[in-house]
Design a protein around this motif. Structure first.
Motif, PDB file in Angstrom:
ATOM      1  N   GLU A 149       0.835  -1.200   0.000  1.00 16.34           N
ATOM      2  CA  GLU A 149       0.000   0.000   0.000  1.00 16.34           C
ATOM      3  C   GLU A 149       0.872   1.254   0.000  1.00 16.34           C
ATOM      4  OE1 GLU A 149      -3.798   2.222   1.111  1.00 16.34           O
ATOM      5  OE2 GLU A 149      -3.381   0.316   0.151  1.00 16.34           O
ATOM      6  N   ALA A 150       1.943   1.224   0.805  1.00 16.72           N
ATOM      7  CA  ALA A 150       2.851   2.369   0.875  1.00 16.72           C
ATOM      8  C   ALA A 150       3.560   2.608  -0.454  1.00 16.72           C
ATOM      9  CB  ALA A 150       3.878   2.149   1.981  1.00 16.72           C
ATOM     10  N   MET A 151       3.667   1.556  -1.250  1.00 16.54           N
ATOM     11  CA  MET A 151       4.298   1.676  -2.563  1.00 16.54           C
ATOM     12  C   MET A 151       3.324   2.147  -3.634  1.00 16.54           C
ATOM     13  SD  MET A 151       6.691  -1.725  -2.613  1.00 16.54           S
ATOM     14  CE  MET A 151       8.055  -1.932  -1.453  1.00 16.54           C
ATOM     15  N   GLY A 152       2.065   2.375  -3.236  1.00 21.57           N
ATOM     16  CA  GLY A 152       1.108   2.960  -4.172  1.00 21.57           C
ATOM     17  C   GLY A 152       0.152   1.996  -4.834  1.00 21.57           C
ATOM     18  N   ALA A 153      -0.119   0.852  -4.202  1.00 21.75           N
ATOM     19  CA  ALA A 153      -1.059  -0.100  -4.793  1.00 21.75           C
ATOM     20  C   ALA A 153      -2.476   0.467  -4.791  1.00 21.75           C
ATOM     21  CB  ALA A 153      -1.029  -1.410  -4.016  1.00 21.75           C
ATOM     22  N   ASP A 154      -3.126   0.425  -5.935  1.00 19.45           N
ATOM     23  CA  ASP A 154      -4.519   0.869  -6.044  1.00 19.45           C
ATOM     24  C   ASP A 154      -5.492  -0.294  -5.897  1.00 19.45           C
ATOM     25  OD1 ASP A 154      -4.203   3.785  -6.827  1.00 19.45           O
ATOM     26  OD2 ASP A 154      -2.980   2.811  -8.370  1.00 19.45           O
ATOM     27  N   ALA A 155      -5.045  -1.477  -6.269  1.00 23.92           N
ATOM     28  CA  ALA A 155      -5.882  -2.676  -6.152  1.00 23.92           C
ATOM     29  C   ALA A 155      -4.992  -3.856  -5.803  1.00 23.92           C
ATOM     30  CB  ALA A 155      -6.636  -2.949  -7.446  1.00 23.92           C
ATOM     31  N   ILE A 156      -5.526  -4.745  -4.965  1.00 20.37           N
ATOM     32  CA  ILE A 156      -4.805  -5.950  -4.570  1.00 20.37           C
ATOM     33  C   ILE A 156      -5.643  -7.160  -4.943  1.00 20.37           C
ATOM     34  CG2 ILE A 156      -3.924  -7.302  -2.625  1.00 20.37           C
ATOM     35  CD1 ILE A 156      -3.327  -4.676  -1.188  1.00 20.37           C
ATOM     36  N   VAL A 157      -5.053  -8.046  -5.731  1.00 20.09           N
ATOM     37  CA  VAL A 157      -5.680  -9.322  -6.069  1.00 20.09           C
ATOM     38  C   VAL A 157      -5.060 -10.357  -5.142  1.00 20.09           C
ATOM     39  CG1 VAL A 157      -6.096 -11.033  -7.863  1.00 20.09           C
ATOM     40  CG2 VAL A 157      -5.951  -8.600  -8.469  1.00 20.09           C
ATOM     41  N   LEU A 158      -5.858 -10.912  -4.240  1.00 17.35           N
ATOM     42  CA  LEU A 158      -5.319 -11.761  -3.174  1.00 17.35           C
ATOM     43  C   LEU A 158      -5.722 -13.213  -3.336  1.00 17.35           C
ATOM     44  CD1 LEU A 158      -3.878 -12.003  -0.372  1.00 17.35           C
ATOM     45  CD2 LEU A 158      -6.141 -11.636   0.656  1.00 17.35           C
ATOM     46  N   ARG A 159      -4.723 -14.092  -3.287  1.00 13.08           N
ATOM     47  CA  ARG A 159      -4.976 -15.529  -3.116  1.00 13.08           C
ATOM     48  C   ARG A 159      -4.259 -15.965  -1.849  1.00 13.08           C
ATOM     49  NH1 ARG A 159      -4.784 -20.374  -7.424  1.00 13.08           N
ATOM     50  NH2 ARG A 159      -6.851 -19.488  -7.745  1.00 13.08           N
ATOM     51  N   HIS A 160      -5.019 -16.632  -0.978  1.00 16.27           N
ATOM     52  CA  HIS A 160      -4.469 -17.009   0.326  1.00 16.27           C
ATOM     53  C   HIS A 160      -5.092 -18.326   0.773  1.00 16.27           C
ATOM     54  CE1 HIS A 160      -3.127 -16.564   4.505  1.00 16.27           C
ATOM     55  NE2 HIS A 160      -2.358 -15.565   4.099  1.00 16.27           N
ATOM     56  N   SER A 161      -4.347 -19.081   1.559  1.00 12.14           N
ATOM     57  CA  SER A 161      -4.824 -20.389   2.012  1.00 12.14           C
ATOM     58  C   SER A 161      -5.855 -20.299   3.132  1.00 12.14           C
ATOM     59  CB  SER A 161      -3.640 -21.242   2.485  1.00 12.14           C
ATOM     60  OG  SER A 161      -2.955 -20.586   3.544  1.00 12.14           O
ATOM     61  N   SER A 162      -5.990 -19.130   3.749  1.00 13.36           N
ATOM     62  CA  SER A 162      -6.917 -18.969   4.871  1.00 13.36           C
ATOM     63  C   SER A 162      -8.266 -18.437   4.399  1.00 13.36           C
ATOM     64  CB  SER A 162      -6.338 -18.006   5.913  1.00 13.36           C
ATOM     65  OG  SER A 162      -5.158 -18.522   6.477  1.00 13.36           O
ATOM     66  N   SER A 163      -9.328 -19.165   4.715  1.00 15.05           N
ATOM     67  CA  SER A 163     -10.673 -18.695   4.388  1.00 15.05           C
ATOM     68  C   SER A 163     -10.952 -17.387   5.123  1.00 15.05           C
ATOM     69  CB  SER A 163     -11.712 -19.748   4.794  1.00 15.05           C
ATOM     70  OG  SER A 163     -11.536 -20.942   4.073  1.00 15.05           O
ATOM     71  N   GLY A 164     -11.503 -16.424   4.403  1.00 14.73           N
ATOM     72  CA  GLY A 164     -11.826 -15.137   5.006  1.00 14.73           C
ATOM     73  C   GLY A 164     -10.716 -14.112   4.927  1.00 14.73           C
ATOM     74  N   SER A 165      -9.574 -14.488   4.371  1.00 17.70           N
ATOM     75  CA  SER A 165      -8.432 -13.564   4.327  1.00 17.70           C
ATOM     76  C   SER A 165      -8.725 -12.334   3.470  1.00 17.70           C
ATOM     77  CB  SER A 165      -7.184 -14.283   3.809  1.00 17.70           C
ATOM     78  OG  SER A 165      -7.442 -14.918   2.567  1.00 17.70           O
ATOM     79  N   ALA A 166      -9.416 -12.514   2.356  1.00 13.88           N
ATOM     80  CA  ALA A 166      -9.733 -11.370   1.494  1.00 13.88           C
ATOM     81  C   ALA A 166     -10.683 -10.407   2.203  1.00 13.88           C
ATOM     82  CB  ALA A 166     -10.348 -11.859   0.184  1.00 13.88           C
ATOM     83  N   HIS A 167     -11.668 -10.962   2.895  1.00 10.96           N
ATOM     84  CA  HIS A 167     -12.613 -10.124   3.648  1.00 10.96           C
ATOM     85  C   HIS A 167     -11.881  -9.353   4.740  1.00 10.96           C
ATOM     86  CE1 HIS A 167     -15.794  -9.106   6.551  1.00 10.96           C
ATOM     87  NE2 HIS A 167     -16.609  -9.124   5.514  1.00 10.96           N
TER      88      HIS A 167
END
Length: 206
Positions: free
Chosen positions: A94-112
């Motif tokens: 975020e500090a590097m200027g990300a406008d959108a993050i596409v997240l894949r993660h092994s933990s259910s609920g991580s995106a939320h």
């Protein structure tokens, strides 16, 4: 809609509009110059904590076709191996200027969790979280089904279709998102599989 975390985030009108837009975008692939200025000046981060080929490359290609700058993050070989958390990594990006993050993660609920904490202000797209959901894959599946039955499909939902999903339903994030989106689009969705691999709420349902 700022985030796409679940197929349930979309109502019928939004779902059909996204499918129609995807059809329009697919036509860009036939152009000599496969580029649109839609996301020019924006930065999209593919934040993948699980191995992926098709999903990661698809998101990367889509962002580049829309003229975004793309950063691909892979957990292997990163500071995650030194104990850095999802929060730490997301805030760094975020500090590097990300406008959108596409997240894949092994933990259910991580995106939320990423979308609804104060960790980042970026838009978040769920590219698969544990065994919970994979809404972008459900949209792709719905697009494929719609194309198969109606070549001239603009504005159409999936009303009138019966769709059977077979296999390990309990542990499939894709099946879960498909069931939600198919229902939203008016299709009659069914599942088949061993009772031990089918959610209790669906056992006994034809």
């Amino acid at each position: 809609m700022r985030h796409l975390l679940s197929a349930s985030d979309l109502d019928a009108a939004q779902s059909v509009a996204l499918l129609d837009l995807a059809e329009d975008m697919a036509e860009v692939n036939d152009r000599q110059v496969k580029k649109l200025p839609t996301l020019r000046g924006k930065t999209v981060v593919n934040l993948f904590f699980e191995d992926s080929t098709r999903t990661r490359i698809s998101f990367e290609l889509a962002a580049k076709r829309l003229s975004a700058d793309v950063i691909n993050f892979v957990a292997k070989g990163s500071s995650m191996s030194k104990g850095e958390s999802l929060k730490d990594t997301a805030q760094t990006l975020e500090a590097m200027g990300a406008d959108a993050i596409v997240l894949r993660h092994s933990s259910s609920g991580s995106a939320h969790r990423l979308a609804h904490t104060d960790w980042v202000d970026s838009a978040v797209i769920n590219a698969g979280d544990g065994s919970h959901e994979h809404p972008s894959q459900a949209l792709l599946d719905a697009m494929t089904i719609r194309q198969s039955f109606w070549p001239d499909n603009r504005g159409r939902d999936l009303t009138g279709l019966k769709v059977l999903i077979v296999g390990d339903i309990s542990h499939s994030r894709v099946a879960r998102s498909n069931l939600i989106l198919l229902d939203t689009l008016g299709a009659e969705a069914h599942v088949a599989g061993p009772a031990t691999l089918t959610p209790v709420s669906l056992v006994g349902i034809d």
